[in-house]
Scaffold this active site. Structure first.
Site: not given
Length: 347
Positions: A89, A133
């Site tokens: 990410k 998340r």
């Protein structure tokens, strides 16, 4: 034959990559908390089993800005289990994006790589994934660290992270009757309350001008700010409070030292970057031995979570690349099954 099968069996001169936009991800259920709750729990189980690789994430900061929220972070991880995958990410944050540019503070993409070839197989827009998340980590922790059937929540900060926390609580914990909201900016607070009331009319949302008034008497407290100055004091917490210190720098050092249990997602990730735990460790006031548990240990049951109604429990989730990659994997598998996304030929 699926697009992924085609990518694996076509000549080396062709390599297909699946791009998933935010709209694509939403169409797969990636705009609700359920997918993320399950995926994040799976990730914590892998973490507890040691079936992962997660280098310490580097922070890229411009010398022209000193704000704690101005950075770009690279978060790589490999996860195992029955469906191993690797990924990264790449998440940027600029504190004045909302006020100066009318865009979101944080933006992100996730790149996923095939574990056999290490070729990239997917790119996902990840701003929404990252926020959801983060909320799922709070939710997974609440199931084990908050009092059963808690019904009063305080959320400090009404930006995108605060809003996804609200979404998660209202989706996953229908017994909640009151959510208190605080933001240092009156406009953000007003807008946050209006949005929440419209989205979840069955829950009472209470705007509170001072953080202490929001926190006192709450069963669960979640910090969602961009502050670099701790302000949250231990005396504000009632017996039995579960405090999820999502934005990391809100909690005074005394809270770490006086809480009944301190839990992190990952010790090595948490003990760095001059965050509060790192400051305490460098001062000799806290250590790995004083830490109660990593959250994965509680998820798999190797350590108990809440053991009585009076415990004050602090979760300090630094944020793990594992969380992002396990969620992105779940979304990718749905996309493959349903043929969602744009296929790009890299060569």
């Amino acid at each position: 034959m699926s697009a992924l099968d085609i990518a694996r069996h076509t000549p080396a001169t062709t390599h297909l990559l699946r791009f998933l936009s935010r709209t694509d991800i939403a169409s797969l259920g990636g705009d609700r908390s359920g997918l993320y709750m399950q995926a994040v729990e799976d990730g914590f189980r892998l973490h507890a089993a040691g079936d992962y690789a997660q280098p310490l994430k580097p922070y890229l900061r411009s010398p022209r800005s000193s704000h704690i929220a101005d950075r770009i972070i690279a978060m790589p991880a490999w996860i195992g289990g029955n469906d191993p995958i690797a990924g990264l990410k790449w998440i940027g944050s600029k504190h004045d994006n909302p006020s100066a540019r009318s865009i979101e503070r944080a933006s992100a993409v996730i790149v996923l790589n095939d574990p056999s070839t290490h070729f990239p197989i997917a790119i996902l827009e990840a701003g929404r994934i990252s926020a959801l998340r983060t909320a799922a980590v709070t939710g997974v922790a609440c199931r084990r660290l908050a009092k059963p059937l808690f019904d009063r929540v305080a959320i400090i900060g009404c930006g995108p992270i605060g809003r996804t926390q609200i979404e998660m609580f209202c989706d996953q914990f229908p017994h909640i009757r009151e959510i208190r909201l605080h933001d240092v900016h009156a406009g953000n607070l007003s807008e946050g309350v209006q949005w929440a009331q419209a989205a979840f009319p069955d829950v009472e949302f209470v705007p509170v001008e001072q953080p202490r008034a929001a926190i006192e008497g709450a069963d669960v407290v979640v910090t969602c700010t961009v502050t670099d100055r701790p302000y949250l004091q231990f005396e504000w917490l009632s017996p039995g409070t579960f405090l999820a210190n999502v934005s990391i720098m809100d909690v005074e050092k005394e809270v770490f030292l006086r809480a009944d249990k301190v839990v992190v997602d990952d010790w090595d990730q948490s003990n760095r970057e001059k965050k509060i735990i790192n400051q305490l460790v460098e001062a000799g006031a806290f250590s790995r031995r004083q830490l109660y548990a990593e959250l994965g240990e509680i998820v798999v049951g190797s350590k108990p979570g809440r053991e009585n109604a009076e415990e004050i429990i602090l979760l300090n989730p630094m944020g793990m690349a594992i969380d992002d990659i396990v969620c992105a994997r779940a979304i990718l598998r749905r996309a493959e099954a349903e043929g969602v996304g744009t296929m790009l030929d890299l060569f």
